[in-house]
Structure formats: structure tokens, C-alpha cells
Design an enzyme around this catalytic site. Structure first.
Site, PDB file in Angstrom:
ATOM      1  N   ARG A  63      -6.040   0.691   0.915  1.00 44.12           N
ATOM      2  CA  ARG A  63      -7.064   1.697   1.195  1.00 44.12           C
ATOM      3  C   ARG A  63      -7.849   1.985  -0.085  1.00 44.12           C
ATOM      4  O   ARG A  63      -7.323   1.902  -1.186  1.00 44.12           O
ATOM      5  CB  ARG A  63      -6.438   2.997   1.716  1.00 44.12           C
ATOM      6  CG  ARG A  63      -5.972   2.900   3.171  1.00 44.12           C
ATOM      7  CD  ARG A  63      -5.391   4.211   3.662  1.00 44.12           C
ATOM      8  NE  ARG A  63      -4.177   4.560   2.954  1.00 44.12           N
ATOM      9  CZ  ARG A  63      -4.076   5.391   1.943  1.00 44.12           C
ATOM     10  NH1 ARG A  63      -5.138   6.066   1.514  1.00 44.12           N
ATOM     11  NH2 ARG A  63      -2.918   5.606   1.357  1.00 44.12           N
ATOM     12  N   ARG A  98       1.939  -6.247   4.134  1.00 43.51           N
ATOM     13  CA  ARG A  98       2.384  -5.498   5.319  1.00 43.51           C
ATOM     14  C   ARG A  98       2.723  -6.415   6.482  1.00 43.51           C
ATOM     15  O   ARG A  98       2.269  -7.547   6.550  1.00 43.51           O
ATOM     16  CB  ARG A  98       1.253  -4.548   5.765  1.00 43.51           C
ATOM     17  CG  ARG A  98       0.847  -3.525   4.692  1.00 43.51           C
ATOM     18  CD  ARG A  98       1.157  -2.131   5.098  1.00 43.51           C
ATOM     19  NE  ARG A  98       1.000  -1.191   3.985  1.00 43.51           N
ATOM     20  CZ  ARG A  98       1.375   0.091   4.079  1.00 43.51           C
ATOM     21  NH1 ARG A  98       1.895   0.569   5.173  1.00 43.51           N
ATOM     22  NH2 ARG A  98       1.236   0.889   3.044  1.00 43.51           N
ATOM     23  N   LYS A 139      -5.767   5.436  10.409  1.00 44.10           N
ATOM     24  CA  LYS A 139      -6.017   6.578   9.526  1.00 44.10           C
ATOM     25  C   LYS A 139      -7.359   7.242   9.819  1.00 44.10           C
ATOM     26  O   LYS A 139      -7.481   8.478   9.800  1.00 44.10           O
ATOM     27  CB  LYS A 139      -5.936   6.151   8.056  1.00 44.10           C
ATOM     28  CG  LYS A 139      -4.573   5.603   7.665  1.00 44.10           C
ATOM     29  CD  LYS A 139      -3.517   6.644   7.846  1.00 44.10           C
ATOM     30  CE  LYS A 139      -2.094   6.116   7.920  1.00 44.10           C
ATOM     31  NZ  LYS A 139      -1.383   5.820   6.726  1.00 44.10           N
ATOM     32  N   SER A 158       2.028   7.869   1.457  1.00 49.29           N
ATOM     33  CA  SER A 158       2.039   6.433   1.715  1.00 49.29           C
ATOM     34  C   SER A 158       3.073   5.718   0.851  1.00 49.29           C
ATOM     35  O   SER A 158       3.187   6.000  -0.346  1.00 49.29           O
ATOM     36  CB  SER A 158       0.655   5.863   1.443  1.00 49.29           C
ATOM     37  OG  SER A 158      -0.298   6.516   2.247  1.00 49.29           O
ATOM     38  N   CYS A 198       6.260   5.985   0.787  1.00 51.56           N
ATOM     39  CA  CYS A 198       7.329   6.847   0.268  1.00 51.56           C
ATOM     40  C   CYS A 198       8.493   6.978   1.251  1.00 51.56           C
ATOM     41  O   CYS A 198       9.314   7.888   1.119  1.00 51.56           O
ATOM     42  CB  CYS A 198       6.784   8.223  -0.095  1.00 51.56           C
ATOM     43  SG  CYS A 198       5.763   8.191  -1.579  1.00 51.56           S
ATOM     44  N   HIS A 247       0.430  13.026   9.088  1.00 51.85           N
ATOM     45  CA  HIS A 247       0.936  11.759   8.524  1.00 51.85           C
ATOM     46  C   HIS A 247       2.459  11.824   8.536  1.00 51.85           C
ATOM     47  O   HIS A 247       3.098  11.968   7.493  1.00 51.85           O
ATOM     48  CB  HIS A 247       0.395  11.609   7.093  1.00 51.85           C
ATOM     49  CG  HIS A 247       0.559  10.247   6.506  1.00 51.85           C
ATOM     50  ND1 HIS A 247       0.489  10.024   5.146  1.00 51.85           N
ATOM     51  CD2 HIS A 247       0.761   9.032   7.063  1.00 51.85           C
ATOM     52  CE1 HIS A 247       0.649   8.730   4.903  1.00 51.85           C
ATOM     53  NE2 HIS A 247       0.817   8.114   6.042  1.00 51.85           N
ATOM     54  N   ASP A 272       4.547   6.658  11.299  1.00 49.72           N
ATOM     55  CA  ASP A 272       3.426   6.947  10.390  1.00 49.72           C
ATOM     56  C   ASP A 272       2.589   8.158  10.806  1.00 49.72           C
ATOM     57  O   ASP A 272       2.138   8.898   9.949  1.00 49.72           O
ATOM     58  CB  ASP A 272       2.517   5.712  10.294  1.00 49.72           C
ATOM     59  CG  ASP A 272       1.582   5.744   9.088  1.00 49.72           C
ATOM     60  OD1 ASP A 272       2.048   6.085   7.985  1.00 49.72           O
ATOM     61  OD2 ASP A 272       0.391   5.444   9.245  1.00 49.72           O
ATOM     62  N   TYR A 325      -9.197  -5.075   5.496  1.00 51.26           N
ATOM     63  CA  TYR A 325      -7.775  -4.777   5.287  1.00 51.26           C
ATOM     64  C   TYR A 325      -7.305  -3.504   5.976  1.00 51.26           C
ATOM     65  O   TYR A 325      -7.880  -2.416   5.786  1.00 51.26           O
ATOM     66  CB  TYR A 325      -7.443  -4.643   3.796  1.00 51.26           C
ATOM     67  CG  TYR A 325      -5.974  -4.362   3.597  1.00 51.26           C
ATOM     68  CD1 TYR A 325      -5.060  -5.395   3.649  1.00 51.26           C
ATOM     69  CD2 TYR A 325      -5.501  -3.065   3.431  1.00 51.26           C
ATOM     70  CE1 TYR A 325      -3.702  -5.149   3.535  1.00 51.26           C
ATOM     71  CE2 TYR A 325      -4.144  -2.813   3.311  1.00 51.26           C
ATOM     72  CZ  TYR A 325      -3.250  -3.874   3.365  1.00 51.26           C
ATOM     73  OH  TYR A 325      -1.916  -3.624   3.255  1.00 51.26           O
TER      74      TYR A 325
HETATM   75  P1  GTP Z   1       3.043   4.005   4.681  1.00 50.59           P
HETATM   76  O1  GTP Z   1       3.149   2.954   5.747  1.00 50.59           O
HETATM   77  O2  GTP Z   1       2.239   3.531   3.501  1.00 50.59           O
HETATM   78  O3  GTP Z   1       2.552   5.326   5.166  1.00 50.59           O
HETATM   79  O4  GTP Z   1       4.491   4.163   4.012  1.00 50.59           O
HETATM   80  P2  GTP Z   1       5.936   4.685   4.462  1.00 50.59           P
HETATM   81  O5  GTP Z   1       6.073   6.129   4.118  1.00 50.59           O
HETATM   82  O6  GTP Z   1       6.257   4.279   5.861  1.00 50.59           O
HETATM   83  O7  GTP Z   1       6.868   3.897   3.436  1.00 50.59           O
HETATM   84  P3  GTP Z   1       8.083   2.890   3.657  1.00 50.59           P
HETATM   85  O8  GTP Z   1       9.157   3.429   4.549  1.00 50.59           O
HETATM   86  O9  GTP Z   1       7.530   1.572   4.035  1.00 50.59           O
HETATM   87  O10 GTP Z   1       8.708   2.802   2.177  1.00 50.59           O
HETATM   88  C1  GTP Z   1       7.996   2.306   1.112  1.00 50.59           C
HETATM   89  C2  GTP Z   1       8.876   2.011  -0.075  1.00 50.59           C
HETATM   90  O11 GTP Z   1       9.806   3.067  -0.334  1.00 50.59           O
HETATM   91  C3  GTP Z   1       9.699   0.740   0.112  1.00 50.59           C
HETATM   92  O12 GTP Z   1       9.609  -0.015  -1.058  1.00 50.59           O
HETATM   93  C4  GTP Z   1      11.089   1.249   0.319  1.00 50.59           C
HETATM   94  O13 GTP Z   1      12.044   0.316  -0.077  1.00 50.59           O
HETATM   95  C5  GTP Z   1      11.127   2.553  -0.479  1.00 50.59           C
HETATM   96  N1  GTP Z   1      12.105   3.519   0.104  1.00 50.59           N
HETATM   97  C6  GTP Z   1      12.127   3.952   1.391  1.00 50.59           C
HETATM   98  N2  GTP Z   1      13.162   4.811   1.594  1.00 50.59           N
HETATM   99  C7  GTP Z   1      13.786   4.943   0.403  1.00 50.59           C
HETATM  100  C8  GTP Z   1      14.923   5.698  -0.024  1.00 50.59           C
HETATM  101  O14 GTP Z   1      15.564   6.435   0.729  1.00 50.59           O
HETATM  102  N3  GTP Z   1      15.272   5.574  -1.340  1.00 50.59           N
HETATM  103  C9  GTP Z   1      14.581   4.769  -2.204  1.00 50.59           C
HETATM  104  N4  GTP Z   1      14.986   4.707  -3.464  1.00 50.59           N
HETATM  105  N5  GTP Z   1      13.501   4.033  -1.823  1.00 50.59           N
HETATM  106  C10 GTP Z   1      13.107   4.119  -0.540  1.00 50.59           C
HETATM  107  C1  SPV Z   2      -0.827   4.288   4.366  1.00 52.17           C
HETATM  108  O1  SPV Z   2      -1.426   3.883   3.349  1.00 52.17           O
HETATM  109  O2  SPV Z   2      -0.414   5.455   4.472  1.00 52.17           O
HETATM  110  C2  SPV Z   2      -0.551   3.343   5.481  1.00 52.17           C
HETATM  111  C3  SPV Z   2      -1.165   2.005   5.410  1.00 52.17           C
HETATM  112  O3  SPV Z   2       0.122   3.698   6.424  1.00 52.17           O
HETATM  113  S1  SPV Z   2      -2.825   1.985   5.876  1.00 52.17           S
HETATM  114  O4  SPV Z   2      -2.897   1.757   7.330  1.00 52.17           O
HETATM  115  O5  SPV Z   2      -3.467   0.864   5.173  1.00 52.17           O
HETATM  116  O6  SPV Z   2      -3.454   3.239   5.570  1.00 52.17           O
HETATM  117 MN    MN Z   3       0.750   5.864   6.246  1.00 50.54          MN
END
Ligand code: GTP
Ligand code: SPV
Ligand code: MN
Length: 596
Positions: free
Chosen positions: A72, A378, A210, A252, A254, A230, A281, A201
């Protein structure tokens, strides 16, 4: 090609878009298997997509974006409300007239020599009172094929709209020349309109996600008495079969996808605990007939971060990607046309193509400090693939929410978990969220910034008004409001390593949260909120984590928090007289408790 709807508002708008973009050909996306198979074949024949191993990854495709187009772009994202103050200090703003005038020439004739695809889609289960319709026109097959996974796409979406309604979101996308200098992601909340240009993308171009489901929908929700957030949505099934639903807002990359699909530690699964995924999400939340807050996931798939996903960290996400999935910017193993990314396993493919398209020796390339997959690479996977998808996933009424959880990446300040004193204080807790930036947006990674409710890049109106809306929702929900919590999985030790094991073990924290909602466990009052007694976090079966470690993870450093309060005060100043007085009061109450 004939239109798919009698709705004159849709047809008139589509005609205008055709007249503007001047495509050679127009294709209405009806959502049929034949049509999508044809588009897949076409994309593979032109090289836009690459077919992966049909035995190992049936129905899966690979796509690579330009290296300048991998995340983004917040600095090129605009909220064009008529009045500047309605966009607020946290959004880029431009007068809508000016923005239309600037972008119209860029779209003029942009689809000459190309095909325009017209995509009807529903955000939310078709027929749900919480669902909304969008139409996206685009010149990208990649967008069509992703929207086919991420939304309920096709002619049925028009059934929901009917023949006369004007209540649909108009999305115009052209990849144009994918020129980063001319890239714009623009929301016109008062016009139900999104214009996106020069990107191909993810969040920049899958306009249902989003742009609509958060930026436009948050504005609609304020006007219509609901919330677009979110947030992931998950159900925790207890040994007695009862299921409690919670939502969680993390910035994002996290951990939303990971928490949404978690597999509880063995001690819990043996006792009969199970986690069900409703969403990973985005959540749309609205009070139901019984006065409780109900949530639907407006999406139909997962656009998840690939790196870090493996059988141990997120078995269910990995399983979701084993068929009918699109992979973007990961690495390819050329020996068997499968995919690889960092931490999938410890064996980078020898005969690899890295994410930019260069053939490399994977182990050597990685040993030299390079990444085979882009950090924001992704997978786009259908929700129905997920082994733990909730039986309520398609429930048009949504699921009742017991708790709302906020969280981010904080190396020091925030404890493992705390509970707000009440909804108003919980709104304050959400508003003061801060987190280290990630690869999900372009720009520096690892810098702490305020990200209220994980909505900083996604709130479609003035953040001060958004907090006021939260407070208002709390009044409507009254004593039926979900309890509000904050978590932090990312505290580090003196070596910079994460202390808390995270992932499946986060169940141990959810367990305490559910107990608090049910009133079956006590808490300790601290200046920032209610915390668990360390011994109330179950550490059974954990390696090297004791109740003392938990006590350390729960410690509140008053000096750090006094600094934090100063930072919050400075942040709040941006909002001027739009800052709800309740929030200013919560801040001064926090300061008073810290000085006691
Ligand atoms: P968006 O799709 O961008 O909104 O992200 P999201 O919040 O769904 O993030 P996602 O669950 O894909 O996690 C992103 C990163 O955080 C990855 O590299 C994970 O391995 C890491 N991660 C997720 N949960 C944990 C956790 O409990 N502990 C740690 N240390 N890392 C974590
Ligand atoms: C984020 O960045 O929070 C996502 C990926 O979930 S995107 O759809 O590219 O915004
Ligand atoms: Mn997101």
C-alpha cells in the site's frame, strides 16, 4: 457484451466509465466457472500469471508485481471529502473537484488496446442485512481473479442491489503504466466512489478491501449507526460446546491472520477447546435485535502475509493455500513449480526464482543475506479452504461479540494483556495504540507510530469524529457492550528477542479474556487498566516461561508510561476541538493515576 443488471444507476455509471477509459472490449464478470477458467488461461498465456504444479498446488497461480509496486502507498492515498476538516489531520486530502480534474485526463483513453472488466461484488454474505454491493471496473485480470476469491463476485451481487437502488460503491481501477509517480488511491466518501490508478498490487487495487470495506464503509457506518474496523473475528469453542466470539484490531502485518486461525496448545485441545475463524482482516459490526454487537466478515477469502507462515506458526493458513490460491511476490521452486518464502521451512529451493524474477541458487542467495520472497508477499486464498472456518462464516446476521481486543508491536511499554475499565476507557485504549511499522506499506519498517484502532491508514473521515462515533456506539450498546482489552505479543528482552512465544500460545491470553467476560476470574487494578494476576495466565506445558516471566511481561513501567502519556498528549493536539472531551479526560485520569 450485454449488461448484467437492469439497474439504471449502475448502467449509467458503467457507460460513463467506458466513455472515459475507451477500452477496446468490455466484459461483464458474471462469476461463472467457464468465464474465470477462460481468464486464467488468458493470463497464463500472456505471462501475467504463472501456472503452478497441478498435483501439489491444484488451481494455484503465481503473479509477480513490479518492484516499485509491492505494498500500500499511504503517501499517495487520499480522502477527498468536500470539506478538508472532514478528512481530518491523519489523512491526505484534496478537494474532490480538483482531484477529479487531475485524474480524469489520466483515465482518458487509458484502456485503449485493453479490455475493461466490470466486476459486481458483495461485501458480506449475499442477502445479509449488513452486506453492501460494489462494482469495480478494471483493466487487470489479476484484479478479477483476486476479487473472485476475496468477495462474493458475479451476477448474484446485483440481486442484492435490486433494480433501482443507488447504494453501491463505484470503483474505477486502471493499472495504466504502473508509474509510481502517477499512482493515486483516492476515496470520495460522499460520492461512494473510489479511483485507483497506476498500481496493480493488493490493497491498492482490490477495491472491495481497504478502499471500500474500511475507508468508505467507516464513513457509511458513522452515518448509518454501525462500524467498519480493521479486525479479525474468531470464535473460541469451550469444552462445554459454547462458542464465544471476539474481534481484534492489530495494525497491518501484526498478527490478525495468525490469531484468527490459531490452534490452541495441547493442554487446551485435549480439554476440548477449539478456535473457529470468521475473518482475518475486516469486521463490520452492528447492534443486533437483542442489543448486543454483531459482526460479519465482509470478505470471502484471505489476502495473507506469506513470510513467516508455516505448519507450526499457522497450520490453518498454510492449509488454506494448498489449492485455488494466487501467490504474489513469493519465490518459485523451479524443480517442481511450487512456492517458497522465508520461514516456510529451512530449505530454500536450489533452483529458485526470487520474487523479482531472477533465477538464483536459493541457499546461497539467502546465506548472502537476501530475501527470496518479498517481506510483503501474499497469498490470496478462499475462506472455504480454511480447515477451521467457522460454521457461522456465511451467517447473514453475523456473530455476537463478547470482547474487542486491541494490540500492536511494542518492544517495551505495553504489557502482555490488560483490560479497560469500561467502554469509554476502552475507546481511549484503542486511540492510543502505537506499533512498529511493517512491510505492508511502503516506507521505513520498525518505526513506532500511533495507529489508533489499527485504522490510521483506513479511517475514511476525521479521526476525532471516529472516536466520537465509538463513544456513541458504547452508549447505544450500554451494558451489552463487549469488554475491551489490549494485548502485546511483541515485548523483547535485552537481546531484542521476543519474550512471549506467541502464535498458538496466545490462546492462554484469550482464555483469561473470556474468563473476564464471564466474570469468573479476578484482576489487579493498575494505572493503565485491569491486569491478570500472573498466576491466572496458564503456563502449563510452556518451555522456559514461568509465572515470573508472566509477571515481567505484565509489568507497567510508570516512567515509560509517563513518557507515553506525554506522547499521547502531543498526538491528541493534532485533533484540536474534534478531540472528544471524554478522551482528554481519560488522558488526564491516566496521568493522575501514574503520579499517585
Ligand atoms: P495484514 O494482512 O497486513 O492486515 O496483517 P495481519 O495482522 O493479518 O498479520 P499476520 O497475521 O499475517 O502476521 C504478520 C507477521 O506477524 C508474520 O510475520 C507473523 O509471523 C508475525 N506474527 C503473528 N503472530 C505473532 C505472534 O504471536 N508472535 C510473534 N512474535 N509474531 C507473530
Ligand atoms: C494490510 O496492509 O493491512 C493488508 C494488506 O491487509 S492490503 O490488502 O494490501 O492492504
Ligand atoms: Mn489488513
Amino acid at each position: 457484451m450485454a449488461t448484467l443488471t437492469k439497474n439504471p444507476n449502475v448502467n449509467k455509471w458503467v457507460d460513463e466509465m467506458i466513455a472515459l477509459c475507451k477500452p477496446d472490449k468490455v466484459v461483464w464478470i458474471d462469476g461463472s466457472k467457464d468465464q474465470l477458467d477462460g481468464l486464467r488461461a488468458e493470463a497464463v498465456s500472456t505471462g501475467e500469471m504463472i501456472k503452478l504444479n497441478e498435483e501439489k498446488l491444484p488451481g494455484c497461480l503465481y503473479h509477480r508485481t513490479l518492484p516499485n509496486d509491492v505494498a500500500r502507498v499511504e503517501d499517495r492515498t487520499f480522502i477527498c471529502s468536500r470539506k478538508k476538516e472532514d478528512a481530518g489531520p491523519t489523512n491526505n486530502w484534496c478537494d474532490p473537484k480538483e482531484m477529479y480534474a487531475k485524474l480524469t485526463p489520466m483515465y482518458d483513453g487509458v484502456m485503449k488496446g485493453r479490455t475493461m472488466y466490470i466486476i459486481p461484488y458483495s461485501m458480506g454474505p449475499i442477502g445479509s442485512p449488513l452486506a453492501k454491493v460494489g462494482v469495480e471496473v478494471t483493466d487487470s485480470i489479476y484484479v478479477v481473479l483476486n476479487m473472485a476469491i476475496m468477495t462474493r463476485m458475479g451476477a448474484d451481487a446485483f440481486k442484492n442491489l435490486g433494480d433501482t437502488s443507488d447504494d453501491f460503491v463505484r470503483g474505477l481501477h486502471s493499472k495504466a503504466d504502473v508509474d509510481p509517480e502517477k499512482r493515486y488511491i483516492v476515496q470520495f466518501p460522499e460520492d461512494n466512489t473510489i479511483w485507483s490508478i497506476n498500481s496493480a498490487y493488493g490493497g491498492n487495487v482490490l477495491l472491495g478491501k481497504k478502499c471500500f470495506a474500511l475507508r468508505i464503509a467507516s464513513y457509511q457506518g458513522k452515518n448509518e449507526g454501525w462500524m467498519a474496523e480493521h479486525m479479525l473475528i474468531l470464535g473460541i469453542e469451550k469444552p462445554n460446546g459454547e462458542i464465544k466470539y471476539v474481534t481484534a484490531a492489530f495494525p497491518s502485518a501484526c498478527g490478525k491472520t495468525n490469531l484468527a486461525m490459531l490452534i490452541p496448545p495441547e493442554g487446551y485441545t485435549k480439554r476440548g477447546y477449539k478456535v473457529w475463524t470468521v475473518g482475518d482482516d475486516i469486521a463490520w459490526l452492528k447492534p443486533g435485535p437483542d442489543g448486543r454487537l454483531y459482526a460479519i466478515n465482509p470478505e470471502n477469502g484471505f489476502f495473507g502475509v506469506a513470510p513467516g507462515t508455516n505448519a507450526h506458526s499457522n497450520y490453518n493458513a498454510l492449509a488454506s493455500t494448498r489449492k485455488n490460491t494466487i501467490f504474489t511476490n513469493v519465490a518459485i521452486n523451479n524443480d517442481d513449480m511450487t512456492v517458497w518464502w522465508e520461514k516456510l521451512d529451512n530449505n530454500p529451493p536450489v533452483n529458485a526464482t526470487e520474487w523479482k524474477g531472477e533465477k538464483v541458487n536459493g541457499p546461497e542467495y539467502v546465506a548472502a543475506g537476501n530475501k527470496l520472497a518479498h517481506p510483503n508477499s501474499r497469498f490470496t486464498a478462499p475462506a472455504e479452504n480454511c480447515p477451521c472456518i467457522s460454521p457461522e462464516f456465511n451467517n447473514p446476521q453475523g456473530v455476537p461479540i463478547s470482547a474487542i481486543i486491541f494490540g500492536g508491536r511494542r518492544a517495551k511499554t505495553a504489557p502482555l494483556v490488560y483490560q479497560s475499565f469500561n467502554w469509554q476507557h476502552g475507546t481511549f485504549v484503542g486511540s492510543i495504540m502505537a506499533s512498529e511499522t511493517t512491510a505492508a506499506a511502503t516506507g521505513a519498517v520498525g518505526v513506532v507510530r500511533r495507529d489508533p484502532m489499527a485504522m490510521l491508514p483506513f479511517c475514511g473521515y476525521h479521526m476525532g469524529d471516529y472516536w466520537a462515533h465509538w463513544l456513541e456506539m458504547g452508549k447505544i450498546l450500554g451494558d451489552k457492550a463487549p469488554k475491551i482489552f489490549n494485548v502485546n505479543w511483541f515485548r523483547t528482552d535485552e537481546n531484542g528477542d521476543f519474550i512471549w512465544p506467541g502464535y498458538g500460545d496466545n490462546m492462554r491470553v484469550l482464555d483469561w479474556i473470556i474468563d473476564r467476560c464471564e466474570g469468573t476470574v479476578d484482576a489487579v487494578e493498575t494505572p493503565i487498566g485491569y491486569e491478570p494476576k500472573p498466576e491466572d495466565i496458564n503456563v502449563e506445558g510452556l518451555d522456559g516461561i514461568t509465572t515470573e516471566t508472566i509477571a515481567d511481561l505484565l509489568s507497567v513501567d510508570k516512567d515509560l508510561w509517563k513518557e507515553e502519556a506525554k506522547g499521547i498528549g502531543e498526538f491528541y493536539q493534532k485533533f484540536g476541538d474534534k478531540l472528544p472531551k471524554e478522551m482528554a479526560k481519560e488522558l488526564s485520569d491516566l496521568e493522575a493515576r501514574l503520579s499517585k
